[in-house]
Every structure is written in C-alpha cells, then in structure tokens.
Design an enzyme around this catalytic site. Sequence first.
Site, PDB file in Angstrom:
ATOM      1  N   GLY A  16      40.668  73.831  71.039  1.00  0.00           N
ATOM      2  CA  GLY A  16      41.689  74.620  70.457  1.00  0.00           C
ATOM      3  C   GLY A  16      42.665  74.171  69.404  1.00  0.00           C
ATOM      4  O   GLY A  16      43.823  74.016  69.337  1.00  0.00           O
ATOM      5  N   ASN A  96      42.473  70.045  74.438  1.00  0.00           N
ATOM      6  CA  ASN A  96      44.032  70.690  74.204  1.00  0.00           C
ATOM      7  C   ASN A  96      44.018  72.213  74.449  1.00  0.00           C
ATOM      8  O   ASN A  96      44.986  72.747  74.892  1.00  0.00           O
ATOM      9  CB  ASN A  96      44.283  70.479  72.745  1.00  0.00           C
ATOM     10  CG  ASN A  96      45.252  71.473  72.237  1.00  0.00           C
ATOM     11  OD1 ASN A  96      46.491  71.212  72.512  1.00  0.00           O
ATOM     12  ND2 ASN A  96      44.901  72.544  71.529  1.00  0.00           N
ATOM     13  N   TYR A 161      48.965  78.300  86.082  1.00  0.00           N
ATOM     14  CA  TYR A 161      49.259  77.212  85.041  1.00  0.00           C
ATOM     15  C   TYR A 161      49.494  75.951  85.686  1.00  0.00           C
ATOM     16  O   TYR A 161      48.957  75.004  85.424  1.00  0.00           O
ATOM     17  CB  TYR A 161      50.152  77.776  84.026  1.00  0.00           C
ATOM     18  CG  TYR A 161      50.318  77.013  82.603  1.00  0.00           C
ATOM     19  CD1 TYR A 161      49.254  77.026  81.853  1.00  0.00           C
ATOM     20  CD2 TYR A 161      51.304  76.395  82.663  1.00  0.00           C
ATOM     21  CE1 TYR A 161      49.281  76.358  80.650  1.00  0.00           C
ATOM     22  CE2 TYR A 161      51.782  75.924  81.425  1.00  0.00           C
ATOM     23  CZ  TYR A 161      50.537  75.733  80.321  1.00  0.00           C
ATOM     24  OH  TYR A 161      50.735  75.088  79.166  1.00  0.00           O
ATOM     25  N   ALA A 164      46.505  74.290  87.523  1.00  0.00           N
ATOM     26  CA  ALA A 164      45.598  73.982  86.479  1.00  0.00           C
ATOM     27  C   ALA A 164      45.957  72.633  85.628  1.00  0.00           C
ATOM     28  O   ALA A 164      45.372  71.486  85.755  1.00  0.00           O
ATOM     29  CB  ALA A 164      45.299  74.875  85.392  1.00  0.00           C
TER      30      ALA A 164
HETATM   31  N1  NAP Z   1      53.407  75.477  73.570  1.00  0.00           N
HETATM   32  C1  NAP Z   1      53.836  74.902  74.540  1.00  0.00           C
HETATM   33  O1  NAP Z   1      55.357  74.954  74.823  1.00  0.00           O
HETATM   34  C2  NAP Z   1      53.084  74.017  75.426  1.00  0.00           C
HETATM   35  C3  NAP Z   1      53.926  73.463  76.391  1.00  0.00           C
HETATM   36  C4  NAP Z   1      53.215  72.810  77.461  1.00  0.00           C
HETATM   37  C5  NAP Z   1      51.803  72.728  77.273  1.00  0.00           C
HETATM   38  N2  NAP Z   1      51.195  73.179  76.253  1.00  0.00           N
HETATM   39  C6  NAP Z   1      49.678  73.049  76.215  1.00  0.00           C
HETATM   40  O2  NAP Z   1      49.236  72.710  75.108  1.00  0.00           O
HETATM   41  C7  NAP Z   1      48.105  73.139  74.392  1.00  0.00           C
HETATM   42  C8  NAP Z   1      48.101  73.813  73.142  1.00  0.00           C
HETATM   43  O3  NAP Z   1      49.055  75.082  73.320  1.00  0.00           O
HETATM   44  P1  NAP Z   1      49.466  75.618  72.080  1.00  0.00           P
HETATM   45  O4  NAP Z   1      50.722  76.181  72.526  1.00  0.00           O
HETATM   46  O5  NAP Z   1      49.366  75.161  70.817  1.00  0.00           O
HETATM   47  O6  NAP Z   1      48.667  77.053  72.022  1.00  0.00           O
HETATM   48  P2  NAP Z   1      48.188  78.325  71.208  1.00  0.00           P
HETATM   49  O7  NAP Z   1      49.256  78.015  70.234  1.00  0.00           O
HETATM   50  O8  NAP Z   1      48.255  79.619  72.183  1.00  0.00           O
HETATM   51  O9  NAP Z   1      46.702  77.882  70.812  1.00  0.00           O
HETATM   52  C9  NAP Z   1      45.664  77.843  71.705  1.00  0.00           C
HETATM   53  C10 NAP Z   1      44.539  77.262  71.171  1.00  0.00           C
HETATM   54  O10 NAP Z   1      43.308  77.199  72.207  1.00  0.00           O
HETATM   55  C11 NAP Z   1      42.312  77.880  71.713  1.00  0.00           C
HETATM   56  N3  NAP Z   1      41.720  78.503  72.910  1.00  0.00           N
HETATM   57  C12 NAP Z   1      42.357  79.419  73.951  1.00  0.00           C
HETATM   58  N4  NAP Z   1      41.502  79.763  74.864  1.00  0.00           N
HETATM   59  C13 NAP Z   1      40.338  79.075  74.707  1.00  0.00           C
HETATM   60  C14 NAP Z   1      39.062  79.088  75.149  1.00  0.00           C
HETATM   61  N5  NAP Z   1      38.928  79.765  76.354  1.00  0.00           N
HETATM   62  N6  NAP Z   1      38.089  78.502  74.742  1.00  0.00           N
HETATM   63  C15 NAP Z   1      38.400  77.654  73.662  1.00  0.00           C
HETATM   64  N7  NAP Z   1      39.500  77.634  72.984  1.00  0.00           N
HETATM   65  C16 NAP Z   1      40.418  78.354  73.274  1.00  0.00           C
HETATM   66  C17 NAP Z   1      42.773  78.964  70.972  1.00  0.00           C
HETATM   67  O11 NAP Z   1      41.829  79.580  70.022  1.00  0.00           O
HETATM   68  P3  NAP Z   1      41.656  81.041  69.546  1.00  0.00           P
HETATM   69  O12 NAP Z   1      43.170  81.034  68.747  1.00  0.00           O
HETATM   70  O13 NAP Z   1      40.610  81.070  68.711  1.00  0.00           O
HETATM   71  O14 NAP Z   1      41.639  81.946  70.463  1.00  0.00           O
HETATM   72  C18 NAP Z   1      43.798  78.135  70.009  1.00  0.00           C
HETATM   73  O15 NAP Z   1      43.056  77.295  69.104  1.00  0.00           O
HETATM   74  C19 NAP Z   1      47.560  73.970  75.852  1.00  0.00           C
HETATM   75  O16 NAP Z   1      46.787  73.191  76.560  1.00  0.00           O
HETATM   76  C20 NAP Z   1      48.964  74.275  76.475  1.00  0.00           C
HETATM   77  O17 NAP Z   1      48.967  74.664  77.723  1.00  0.00           O
HETATM   78  C21 NAP Z   1      51.822  74.063  75.374  1.00  0.00           C
END
Ligand code: NAP
Length: 253
Positions: A16, A96, A161, A164
């Site tokens: 990701g 990630n 979520y 998980a």
């Molecule tokens: N943002 C927050 O506030 C927050 C808070 C707590 C935890 N997190 C965790 O931090 C991590 C990153 O979050 P983010 O906010 O940066 O997310 P994001 O901006 O939505 O980016 C998600 C990334 O994961 C990839 N992805 C999604 N589904 C996938 C799949 N099935 N197989 C492979 N790659 C996949 C996407 O690729 P594509 O774009 O090509 O689909 C993208 O690169 C996640 O695990 C999330 O749960 C985020």
Amino acid sequence: MTDNLPLAGRGCVVTGGSRGIGAAIVRLALAQGADVVFGYHSDEKRASTLVDELRAAHPDRQCSALQADVADGGEAERFATEALDRLGRLDVLVNNAGITRDALFARMRPEQWHEVIGTNLDSMYTVTRPLLMPLVKQRGGAVINITSSTGLHGVPGQTAYAAAKAGVIGFTKSLAKEIGARGVTVNAVAPGLIETDMTAAIPEDKAEFLKSLIPSHAFGSPDDVAHLVCYLASEKARYITGQVIEISGGLVL
Ligand SMILES: NC(=O)c1ccc[n+]([C@@H]2O[C@H](COP(=O)([O-])OP(=O)(O)OC[C@H]3O[C@@H](n4cnc5c(N)ncnc54)[C@H](OP(=O)(O)O)[C@@H]3O)[C@@H](O)[C@H]2O)c1
C-alpha cells in the site's frame, strides 16, 4: 555520503505504498538510504508517478512498484517473490495496505466484512509468510505492521476494521516471540486520525467532532507516522519488539 543514513543499503518492502501513509513511508525510507519495492492495488498511474518522482530524486537507489491484491494469497505470494527478486535482499517489511468499509454491524453485508478482514488481516499471512524465511535466514531485520487506534479502543461502525486491526496486534506480538531469537523485530504502529484519502472520506461534521477528541484539535500527517516506522526499521530500534506504538496526538476514543 549515504553510508551514514539510518537505512543505508537496506532492502524494504512496503504494501500500500502508492499513497497516504504508505507513500510517506516509501519517500522517507528512500531519503534515509533504503532501496524500496512497494505495492499498490488499483491505481497504477499514482504508483508509477511516485516511482518516477523518487527515481529522479534518488538515482543511486532502487525504487519500483508492483501491483497485487494482498487479500489474495496467490497474488501476494507473486508480489513477495518478485519484490525480493528485485531487491536482492530483504531487511524491512512494512505491512501497511488497508481499507475501511464502515457500516453499523446490524447492517453490515458479508462482503464488507470479508473485504476488510481480507485486506487488513489476511494480508499479514499472505505477504509476511513468503518473506519470513529470507529475514530469518539473514538473522536480522524488522517487520512493522500498521494497525489502528480503532483496533485498540473500538469505534462504532468499524467492527470489522477493529476486529482486523486487533488481530494485527495479536499477530505482531506472537510473531515477535517466534522470531526474536533470530534477530528480527516485529512491531505494530497504531495511527489515530491521519490526513489521507481514508480520512478525507469522513463527513465534515464528524471530522470536526473527532478533532475535538484530540488535544491539538488536528489530524496527524502521513510523515508523522513515516518517521516512527523508519525509526522502527532502523538498527537504532533493535531492542524494541512485540510492541504496539500508538501515534494519535493523544486521541481519546
Ligand atoms: N489514515 C488514517 O487515519 C489511518 C488511521 C489508522 C490506521 N490507518 C492504517 O494505515 C494504513 C494506510 O492507510 P492510509 O490512510 O494511508 O490509506 P489510503 O490512503 O487509503 O491508501 C491505501 C493504500 O493501500 C493500497 N491498498 C488498498 N487495498 C489494497 C489491496 N487489497 N491490496 C493491495 N494494496 C491495497 C492502496 O492501493 P491503490 O490506491 O492502488 O488501491 C493504497 O496504496 C492502513 O492499514 C490503514 O488501516 C490509517
């Protein structure tokens, strides 16, 4: 002189990594001297734009992107094998990739549950397993799993979520105990609310309410998380393992 950088010469795999927190980790890892292969799922243009930007900024380092659905065992295995092949060595794995599909539990459809568990939790198995032996054989390295404050505290509308992400914590602690003797650390990073596409989907009134639960009244930035991840990926963090480190600006859920 790149040899003095904290991640100099380290081979890093980040799932990701095309946007949000993952892209910040990829950028910082390269800036700190690592070679990086990152994964993405659906947005090839975004991934290749990032690769172009980073190859131009760091012509002496390796940076490339690979498409795969981490929820799919076969695709994840292909991703892991190809990433290892490209890097030649593996020192750091950052699990990630993650998604949310919020719904009150009474209304949650089976596909929402399975998609969230598949991407956030099954991926710990599908991606880590093929990469474990190279780390263990090398007798050194770091696995960093991105969980969430939701997995620690629970949030209404996020039962799948939270399940998980709580699973990611149990996985992290157990794997840390299994492979600690081989010099490989395994830690979880639990972000609170970070400004990415994921939180951009939160309606404004709800976002304002959530900010009121944070002492600084502000969401964090992807860079805030990337600095913690890159520290855990470095030799300086060699005595930290089996931990869940929350990075939430003091958010109280
Ligand atoms: N943002 C927050 O506030 C927050 C808070 C707590 C935890 N997190 C965790 O931090 C991590 C990153 O979050 P983010 O906010 O940066 O997310 P994001 O901006 O939505 O980016 C998600 C990334 O994961 C990839 N992805 C999604 N589904 C996938 C799949 N099935 N197989 C492979 N790659 C996949 C996407 O690729 P594509 O774009 O090509 O689909 C993208 O690169 C996640 O695990 C999330 O749960 C985020």
